[in-house]
Design an enzyme around this catalytic site. Structure first.
Site, PDB file in Angstrom:
ATOM      1  N   GLU A 211      83.296  24.331  54.677  1.00 45.19           N
ATOM      2  CA  GLU A 211      83.769  25.542  55.361  1.00 45.19           C
ATOM      3  C   GLU A 211      84.549  25.194  56.628  1.00 45.19           C
ATOM      4  OE1 GLU A 211      83.688  28.159  53.680  1.00 45.19           O
ATOM      5  OE2 GLU A 211      82.174  27.580  52.212  1.00 45.19           O
TER       6      GLU A 211
ATOM      7  N   HIS B  33      88.059  24.552  55.892  1.00 41.30           N
ATOM      8  CA  HIS B  33      88.885  25.760  55.751  1.00 41.30           C
ATOM      9  C   HIS B  33      89.474  26.192  57.101  1.00 41.30           C
ATOM     10  CE1 HIS B  33      88.600  26.939  51.581  1.00 41.30           C
ATOM     11  NE2 HIS B  33      87.287  26.934  51.580  1.00 41.30           N
TER      12      HIS B  33
HETATM   13 ZN    ZN Z   1      86.055  26.985  49.961  1.00 42.03          ZN
END
Ligand code: ZN
Length: 178
Positions: free
Chosen positions: A148, A151
């Site tokens: 994450e 991202h």
């Molecule tokens: Zn992802």
């Protein structure tokens, strides 16, 4: 499940520029805008059956993600944890050990990749109440955090693969590993 219908939030798919930008720091965690976004993300990840979601995946380029690991069809071996909002995250320390395991992504439909990640990390972040936390994470939870956080820096798991041979169809993955 990657496409949602009706009033559900749709998710940014690989190729959208929002997934390639460095997301901005949040400066007013307790403000309505941030709190509303967190609630939207909680809903989106739950509907999609994911174990995590980052704000850029719902088209908001800010440094927030949700971790919500639980066993599911997508991740049968995932440990159970309460959905947690992670704001302005940082990794303070990485283990020397790196392990490869399977990951999927709501923005990369129908694929799974065998992704190398640090097995243990020490992280700090702000929670939804605006409190600063420091924690040591291991295993699958450490993996979600790294996925994450990527991202928020414009990266997907595909960018972390050692070889394109480590990328397989989700249909094959289900047949071979569940
Ligand atoms: Zn992802």
């Amino acid at each position: 499940m990657n496409q949602t219908k009706g009033n559900a939030v749709s998710l940014a798919q690989l190729g959208h520029t929002v997934l390639r930008q460095r997301a901005a720091e949040v400066d007013n965690i307790l403000g309505d805008e941030c709190q509303h976004l967190i609630n939207q993300m909680m809903l989106a990840v739950s509907k999609a059956g994911g174990v995590g979601i980052a704000a850029p995946q719902i088209y908001h380029s800010v440094r927030i993600f949700i971790m919500c690991s639980k066993p599911s069809v997508r991740y049968p071996d995932a440990p159970l944890m309460a959905p947690t909002a992670i704001i302005n995250p940082e990794i303070l320390h990485y283990s020397s050990e790196i392990v490869k395991d399977w990951e999927g992504c709501l923005s990369v439909p129908s694929m799974r990749g065998l992704v190398p990640r640090y097995s243990q990390i020490t992280v700090c972040y702000f929670d939804q109440e605006g409190n600063k936390n420091q924690k040591k994470l291991t295993g699958f939870i450490a993996r979600i955090f790294q996925h994450e956080l990527d991202h928020l820096n414009g990266l997907t798991f595909i960018d972390r693969l050692e070889s394109t041979k480590d990328l397989i169809s989700e249909v094959e993955w289900y047949q071979q590993f569940t």
